[in-house]
Design an enzyme around this catalytic site. Structure first.
Site, PDB file in Angstrom:
ATOM      1  N   HIS A 184      -0.627 -10.306  -4.345  1.00  0.00           N
ATOM      2  CA  HIS A 184       0.291  -9.912  -5.411  1.00  0.00           C
ATOM      3  C   HIS A 184       0.587 -11.109  -6.296  1.00  0.00           C
ATOM      4  CE1 HIS A 184       2.560 -11.140  -1.847  1.00  0.00           C
ATOM      5  NE2 HIS A 184       3.469 -11.622  -2.676  1.00  0.00           N
ATOM      6  N   HIS A 197       3.368 -12.778  -8.700  1.00  0.00           N
ATOM      7  CA  HIS A 197       4.754 -12.809  -9.153  1.00  0.00           C
ATOM      8  C   HIS A 197       4.770 -13.069 -10.661  1.00  0.00           C
ATOM      9  CE1 HIS A 197       6.646 -13.187  -5.077  1.00  0.00           C
ATOM     10  NE2 HIS A 197       5.454 -13.678  -4.782  1.00  0.00           N
ATOM     11  N   HIS A 223      -6.318  -3.079  -1.255  1.00  0.00           N
ATOM     12  CA  HIS A 223      -5.691  -3.985  -0.284  1.00  0.00           C
ATOM     13  C   HIS A 223      -6.634  -5.119   0.092  1.00  0.00           C
ATOM     14  CE1 HIS A 223      -3.085  -5.068   3.197  1.00  0.00           C
ATOM     15  NE2 HIS A 223      -4.230  -5.574   3.621  1.00  0.00           N
ATOM     16  N   HIS A 263      -0.720  -8.620   1.197  1.00  0.00           N
ATOM     17  CA  HIS A 263      -1.467  -7.806   0.228  1.00  0.00           C
ATOM     18  C   HIS A 263      -1.337  -8.585  -1.071  1.00  0.00           C
ATOM     19  CE1 HIS A 263      -2.299  -3.568  -1.634  1.00  0.00           C
ATOM     20  NE2 HIS A 263      -2.389  -4.481  -2.602  1.00  0.00           N
ATOM     21  N   CYS A 320       0.846  -1.207   0.000  1.00  0.00           N
ATOM     22  CA  CYS A 320       0.000   0.000   0.000  1.00  0.00           C
ATOM     23  C   CYS A 320       0.878   1.253   0.000  1.00  0.00           C
ATOM     24  CB  CYS A 320      -0.938   0.011   1.200  1.00  0.00           C
ATOM     25  SG  CYS A 320      -2.376  -1.081   1.013  1.00  0.00           S
ATOM     26  N   ASN A 335       1.304 -16.703  -4.109  1.00  0.00           N
ATOM     27  CA  ASN A 335       1.420 -17.453  -2.858  1.00  0.00           C
ATOM     28  C   ASN A 335       0.241 -17.125  -1.953  1.00  0.00           C
ATOM     29  OD1 ASN A 335       3.921 -18.745  -3.414  1.00  0.00           O
ATOM     30  ND2 ASN A 335       5.015 -16.845  -2.928  1.00  0.00           N
TER      31      ASN A 335
END
Ligand code: AMP
Ligand code: ZN
Length: 112
Positions: free
Chosen positions: A103, A105, A46, A101, A7, A86
């Protein structure tokens, strides 16, 4: 989220080399790359886990994945790449999610 590192990057409170952003998400390099090219695609909203998504989040995630596919050459991923998320579980963290948060990859730039 106040203490969330992603964030803070999204708000510009922590410097990162943001290479792409739109209304849904940002893309910046992973600070500890696990592949020759390693970016993180991070929704601006978020939320820690996939199972917490509402209908709007689900639609946004679809747009994000599609947008990543259109950025292949901009990101140097013409030879293919891996996308990976993950997820911490209720009783453990086998995948080793560290940043809570959501995400994605994005890894490539060589044989994985
Ligand atoms: P995960 O294990 O999926 O939660 O991965 C978190 C990722 O965030 C790791 O690959 C870290 O290297 C990366 N990371 C943590 N802090 C930063 C940061 N300030 N800028 C870029 N990447 C970061
Ligand atoms: Zn956050």
């Amino acid at each position: 989220m106040e203490d969330c590192i992603f964030c803070k990057i999204i708000k510009g409170e922590i410097t990162s080399n943001i290479v792409y952003q739109d209304e849904d998400f940002v893309i910046f390099p992973d600070i500890n790359p696990q592949a020759p090219i390693h970016y993180l695609a991070v929704p601006k909203k978020h939320f820690p886990l996939l199972k917490e998504m509402d209908e709007a989040d689900k639609a946004a995630l679809g747009r994000i994945l599609y947008k990543i596919s259109t950025l292949e050459s901009d990101l140097g991923l013409e030879n293919g790449y891996r996308v990976l998320i993950n997820q911490k579980g209720e009783q453990g963290n086998d995948a080793g999610q560290v940043v809570m948060h959501l995400h994605i990859h994005i890894m490539g730039g060589g044989k994985l």
